[in-house]
Design an enzyme around this catalytic site. Structure first.
Site, short mmCIF file in Angstrom:
data_model
loop_
_atom_site.label_atom_id
_atom_site.label_comp_id
_atom_site.label_asym_id
_atom_site.label_seq_id
_atom_site.Cartn_x
_atom_site.Cartn_y
_atom_site.Cartn_z
N CYS A 193 -3.39 -32.30 9.85
CA CYS A 193 -3.62 -30.89 10.17
C CYS A 193 -4.06 -30.20 8.89
CB CYS A 193 -2.32 -30.27 10.67
SG CYS A 193 -2.41 -28.49 10.93
N CYS A 236 -10.61 -28.89 11.04
CA CYS A 236 -9.39 -28.76 11.85
C CYS A 236 -9.41 -30.01 12.70
CB CYS A 236 -9.44 -27.52 12.73
SG CYS A 236 -8.18 -27.51 14.04
#
Ligand code: DGL
Length: 287
Positions: free
Chosen positions: A91, A205
């Site tokens: 992440c 992302c």
């Protein structure tokens, strides 16, 4: 705290274990599955646990202080519960904010994912590239520092999308969003200047590679979409001691959610297709 530009790549190597390593892959939601797939290909014998802090999703909306506190609290529980040998923070939003704090708190190797500025710059011929991330990653000092260090003559457009990670989650739950909504979110990535056009977009992302086909279908012109997952897997492989890489015997990957929501049927089947048949809810609400 100073910015460590290579924090995403600097996990310490594992000692030889004499068994398949146990690897915890962590994200706010389902985006880290794009990294897990590459890790399973790189280390098919290892044990994998995938943890989604979906009770706190989306991380992109949390300010840095709250994010760091949350990631540390969840990691405390996960490390106690799972005793991993290595943790992959799959992440960008969590890694660009919380990696130094994680490394300071736990005596474990952490590998993070940070925006692929360098590969995007390398892939571009036009000299116009875009970093597409969550609003949280766009705000980070770390992200700006990477651009300053690696962009050189290339012009970098930073785009923070508040909605795409949620779109990717919806897609996996079997509720795809309309083309027009996807197109509106990626529109700012496409820049035309002096007869040049953006030709590389870094997917900063881990949720976004889940939508690459949707992006390709609605993009105003073709670009290279850069997914850092294979590079992260190569990095993890390099950290595992050579004799342990080929050892078989890892358990089948499991998935753990921090919410108490029951996964809908479409998600259960999407997870099963990725080899994740065991789903656990370890409820830990965001306070
Ligand atoms: N998958 C996360 C990332 O790579 C972000 C999603 C979120 O906002 O929680 O940044």
């Amino acid at each position: 705290m100073g910015v460590d530009l290579f924090a995403g790549l600097n996990g310490a190597a594992l000692p030889a274990l004499g068994r398949a390593p146990k690897i915890l892959v962590f994200d706010s939601g389902l985006g880290g599955l794009t990294v897990l797939s590459e890790l399973v290909l790189a280390l098919p014998g290892a044990s994998f646990v995938y943890a989604a802090d979906d009770a706190a999703f989306p991380y992109g909306a949390l300010d840095e202080e709250r994010l760091v506190a949350r990631v540390l609290a969840v990691m405390e529980r996960l490390v106690a519960r799972e005793a991993p040998d290595l943790v992959v923070i799959a992440c960008n939003t969590a890694a660009t904010g919380a990696l130094p704090a994680l490394r300071a708190r736990f005596a474990l190797p952490f590998v993070g994912t940070v925006p692929a500025v360098k590969p995007a710059v390398k892939a571009s011929r036009s000299g116009l590239v875009t970093i597409l991330a969550t609003p949280g990653t766009v705000r980070r000092e770390h992200t700006r520092a990477m651009i300053d260090a690696f962009a050189g003559e290339t012009e970098v457009t930073l785009v923070g999308s508040p909605r795409l990670a949620g779109f990717a989650e919806a897609e996996l739950r079997g509720e795809p969003v309309a083309d027009a909504d996807v197109a509106a979110e990626i529109a700012p990535c496409f820049v035309e200047k002096d007869a040049r056009r953006t030709d590389a977009v870094a997917l900063a992302c881990t949720h976004f590679p889940l939508l690459t086909r949707r992006f390709e279908a609605v993009a105003p012109w073709p670009v290279a979409w850069i997914d850092p997952a294979p590079a992260i897997a190569r990095r993890v492989l390099a950290l595992v001691a050579e004799p342990d890489r080929a050892i078989e015997g890892g358990a089948r990957p499991r998935v753990l959610f921090t919410s108490d929501r029951t996964a809908p049927a479409a998600l259960v089947s999407a997870l099963a297709k990725r080899g994740l048949a065991s789903i656990v809810n370890d409820h830990f609400p965001l306070t």
